[in-house]
Design a protein around this motif. Structure first.
Motif, short mmCIF file in Angstrom:
data_model
loop_
_atom_site.label_atom_id
_atom_site.label_comp_id
_atom_site.label_asym_id
_atom_site.label_seq_id
_atom_site.Cartn_x
_atom_site.Cartn_y
_atom_site.Cartn_z
N GLY A 187 0.79 -1.22 0.00
CA GLY A 187 0.00 0.00 0.00
C GLY A 187 0.82 1.26 0.00
N ARG A 188 1.90 1.27 0.82
CA ARG A 188 2.70 2.48 0.93
C ARG A 188 4.18 2.16 1.08
NH1 ARG A 188 0.68 5.12 6.09
NH2 ARG A 188 0.11 2.97 6.56
N VAL A 189 5.00 2.96 0.44
CA VAL A 189 6.43 3.06 0.76
C VAL A 189 6.58 4.33 1.56
CG1 VAL A 189 8.75 3.34 -0.16
CG2 VAL A 189 7.12 1.84 -1.34
N ILE A 190 7.22 4.25 2.72
CA ILE A 190 7.25 5.39 3.63
C ILE A 190 8.68 5.79 3.96
CG2 ILE A 190 6.43 6.33 5.82
CD1 ILE A 190 4.30 4.17 5.89
N HIS A 208 7.37 10.98 4.51
CA HIS A 208 6.64 11.13 3.25
C HIS A 208 6.19 9.76 2.79
CE1 HIS A 208 5.46 13.56 -0.18
NE2 HIS A 208 5.90 12.62 -0.98
N ASP A 209 4.93 9.66 2.36
CA ASP A 209 4.36 8.40 1.91
C ASP A 209 4.27 8.36 0.39
OD1 ASP A 209 3.86 8.50 4.65
OD2 ASP A 209 1.95 7.46 4.49
N PHE A 210 4.60 7.22 -0.18
CA PHE A 210 4.51 6.99 -1.61
C PHE A 210 3.54 5.82 -1.81
CE2 PHE A 210 8.45 9.01 -0.63
CZ PHE A 210 8.66 9.92 -1.65
N SER A 211 2.30 6.16 -2.15
CA SER A 211 1.23 5.17 -2.15
C SER A 211 1.02 4.51 -3.50
CB SER A 211 -0.08 5.82 -1.70
OG SER A 211 -0.03 6.15 -0.34
N LEU A 212 0.46 3.32 -3.44
CA LEU A 212 -0.06 2.65 -4.62
C LEU A 212 -1.27 3.44 -5.11
CD1 LEU A 212 0.62 -0.14 -6.00
CD2 LEU A 212 -1.29 -1.06 -4.68
N GLU A 213 -1.41 3.58 -6.40
CA GLU A 213 -2.58 4.29 -6.90
C GLU A 213 -3.84 3.47 -6.63
OE1 GLU A 213 -2.46 5.43 -10.96
OE2 GLU A 213 -0.83 6.89 -10.68
N PHE A 237 -3.05 13.47 0.18
CA PHE A 237 -2.48 13.50 -1.17
C PHE A 237 -1.65 12.25 -1.42
CE2 PHE A 237 0.78 14.59 -4.30
CZ PHE A 237 0.03 15.17 -5.31
N ASP A 238 -0.84 11.86 -0.44
CA ASP A 238 0.02 10.69 -0.60
C ASP A 238 -0.79 9.40 -0.65
OD1 ASP A 238 2.23 12.33 -0.57
OD2 ASP A 238 2.67 12.01 1.54
N ILE A 239 -1.81 9.29 0.20
CA ILE A 239 -2.61 8.06 0.26
C ILE A 239 -3.27 7.76 -1.09
CG2 ILE A 239 -4.70 7.06 1.28
CD1 ILE A 239 -3.90 8.58 3.89
N PHE A 240 -3.68 8.82 -1.79
CA PHE A 240 -4.34 8.63 -3.08
C PHE A 240 -3.39 8.86 -4.26
CE2 PHE A 240 -7.74 9.32 -0.08
CZ PHE A 240 -8.67 8.37 -0.48
N ALA A 241 -2.09 8.91 -3.97
CA ALA A 241 -1.08 9.12 -5.02
C ALA A 241 -1.42 10.34 -5.88
CB ALA A 241 -0.93 7.87 -5.88
N GLY A 242 -2.06 11.33 -5.27
CA GLY A 242 -2.40 12.58 -5.96
C GLY A 242 -3.61 12.52 -6.85
N LYS A 243 -4.19 11.33 -7.05
CA LYS A 243 -5.31 11.18 -7.99
C LYS A 243 -6.57 11.88 -7.49
CE LYS A 243 -6.01 7.60 -10.70
NZ LYS A 243 -7.41 7.72 -10.32
N GLY A 244 -7.15 12.69 -8.37
CA GLY A 244 -8.41 13.34 -8.08
C GLY A 244 -8.32 14.57 -7.19
N ILE A 245 -7.11 15.01 -6.88
CA ILE A 245 -6.92 16.11 -5.94
C ILE A 245 -6.51 17.38 -6.68
CG2 ILE A 245 -5.50 16.93 -4.00
CD1 ILE A 245 -5.47 13.95 -3.07
N THR A 246 -7.20 18.47 -6.40
CA THR A 246 -6.93 19.73 -7.09
C THR A 246 -5.99 20.65 -6.31
OG1 THR A 246 -8.89 20.80 -6.13
CG2 THR A 246 -9.18 19.68 -8.24
N GLU A 247 -5.88 20.44 -5.01
CA GLU A 247 -5.02 21.29 -4.17
C GLU A 247 -4.63 20.49 -2.94
OE1 GLU A 247 -5.39 25.51 -1.63
OE2 GLU A 247 -6.81 25.06 -3.24
N HIS A 248 -3.38 20.62 -2.52
CA HIS A 248 -2.99 19.89 -1.31
C HIS A 248 -1.96 20.64 -0.51
CE1 HIS A 248 0.47 18.71 -3.84
NE2 HIS A 248 1.07 18.37 -2.70
N VAL A 249 -1.93 20.31 0.79
CA VAL A 249 -0.95 20.87 1.69
C VAL A 249 -0.62 19.80 2.73
CG1 VAL A 249 -2.75 21.90 3.16
CG2 VAL A 249 -0.41 22.81 3.24
N TYR A 250 0.66 19.67 3.06
CA TYR A 250 1.07 18.72 4.08
C TYR A 250 1.01 19.37 5.46
CZ TYR A 250 2.84 15.80 0.27
OH TYR A 250 2.93 15.03 -0.86
N THR A 251 1.02 18.52 6.49
CA THR A 251 0.98 19.01 7.86
C THR A 251 2.16 18.46 8.65
OG1 THR A 251 -0.42 17.17 8.57
CG2 THR A 251 -1.53 19.16 7.83
N SER A 252 2.49 19.15 9.73
CA SER A 252 3.58 18.70 10.60
C SER A 252 3.07 18.11 11.91
CB SER A 252 4.52 19.87 10.90
OG SER A 252 3.81 20.94 11.51
#
Length: 386
Positions: A187-190, A208-213, A237-252
């Motif tokens: 599911g994810r490379v982290i 940072h997560d690198f997810s399966l689409e 954004f990472d969980i969905f591999a960016g698909k379908g997302i128009t704007e994103h921001v990460y959190t700390s």
């Protein structure tokens, strides 16, 4: 404005699912563990009807809940972040993602080492804090990468930021992500960067997560394709591999995620703001810290009324979770197979009983109906019209 704010309180389970024992979980209950800690103060979530949900007997019920309330069972065969979020967004995963209780096979490790030019330490299921304590010194001495997994479908790479800058670690994660396809499609490379010195290593916020689409279209795709905003806050954004997302921001942190959600609440947009608050899971659930978990929930509870005041008449706020992670469960440090809460604030929602939903996909169906779009999902909408 016509907006939905969807909050995933990452790992906030409310009691074992009927099939929990099949996943190695017995008597798990994330919420009850927080109540037992003596540090949980959530008057606003209680007023919303959290204690009125079926099966929740560790909180008092209220006469007139301020939200619609219920619980959801997971239909997918898993208890991890990726599958849980995919189901919330409309996809049921009948096959579990691959896990590696004995570490990753040579057919993965060997080409990974060749592509990165670095050796590997660990390659076992482990707690992230424990494995960097165990292998941190050798990593610094040799430059080898610390690779580990868990009960979840994850390939995690830890490296000291002074030995391997985060951007370089992310490049190695992308290499792993390309290798981990097909039958090894985790599911994810982290990326798990850390800092500090021997005996005092600590992980940083540069995860940072690198997810399966996702294997099919989600409600995010359907919203974007019909001209709606789809805003991702946190690791969405990472969980969905960016698909379908128009704007994103990460959190700390959770606090940062709540601050960003508040900023979006003060903006005009038309669509969905999808927020993940990960500290519950990452800092307290996996580390089996009921006191910390309870205090984090209490902080969210204190913040919630101010956020709700920013809502317009047509706005909806949905609170739920993606799985459990009972901080008192000592058999493992992994996620736990639990029901998740469902609270919805908005016009005509107060006091409505939503019952026990058979799938997280009901959230996607509700979002689709609210925005009047066509989206194929097995879920059933719980939208309240009057």
């Amino acid at each position: 404005m016509n907006r939905i704010f969807l909050f995933v309180l990452d790992s906030f389970g409310i009691g074992a699912l009927p099939d929990a024992a099949q996943f190695g979980d017995h008597g798990v209950h994330t919420l009850a563990a927080c109540v037992s800690s003596g540090e949980l103060h959530i008057p606003n979530l209680t007023a919303a009807g959290l204690g009125n949900i079926d099966g929740v007997d560790c909180l008092p019920q209220v006469q007139t809940p301020t939200a619609a309330y219920g619980r959801m069972a997971e239909a997918s065969m898993g208890k991890d972040t990726t599958i849980g979020h995919w189901e919330i967004a409309g996809i049921v995963s009948k096959q579990p993602l691959p896990t590696y209780p004995n570490g990753f096979p040579e057919e993965i490790i060997e080409p990974f080492c060749q592509a990165t030019g670095r050796g590997v330490l660990g390659n076992i299921p482990a707690s992230g804090t424990e494995i960097i304590a165990q292998y941190g010194d050798e990593h610094i001495r040799t430059g080898k990468l610390i690779v580990y997994t868990s009960a979840d479908s994850v390939f995690q790479i830890a490296a000291h930021e002074e030995i391997l800058p985060p951007e370089e670690l992310y490049r190695y994660c992308r290499i792993a992500r390309e290798l981990l396809r097909g039958k090894h499609g985790v599911g994810r490379v982290i990326a798990r960067p850390f800092v500090g010195t021997s005996g005092a290593y600590r992980r940083t916020a540069n995860r940072h997560d690198f997810s399966l689409e996702p294997p099919a279209e989600t409600i995010l795709d359907a919203l974007r394709d019909t001209g709606h905003d789809t805003i991702a806050v946190g690791k969405i954004f990472d969980i969905f591999a960016g698909k379908g997302i128009t704007e994103h921001v990460y959190t700390s942190s959770n606090r940062n995620g709540m601050e960003l959600a508040m900023q979006y609440a003060q903006k005009d947009f038309h669509g969905l703001c999808f927020v993940n608050l990960v500290d519950f899971d990452m800092l307290f659930g996996h580390r089996r810290d009921p006191v910390g978990y309870a205090r984090a929930l209490s902080e969210f509870d204190a913040w919630l009324p101010g956020f709700l005041k920013q809502m317009g008449e047509e706005d909806l706020v949905i609170l739920t979770a993606d799985h459990g992670c009972d901080p008192s469960y000592q058999a493992t440090t992994d996620h736990t197979r639990e029901y998740v809460p469902l609270l919805m604030f908005g016009k005509n929602a107060a006091g409505k009983q939503l019952g026990t939903r058979s799938s997280f996909t009901d959230v996607a169906a509700t979002i689709a109906e609210r925005f009047g779009i066509t989206y194929a999902t097995p879920g059933e909408s719980f939208l309240i019209k009057s």
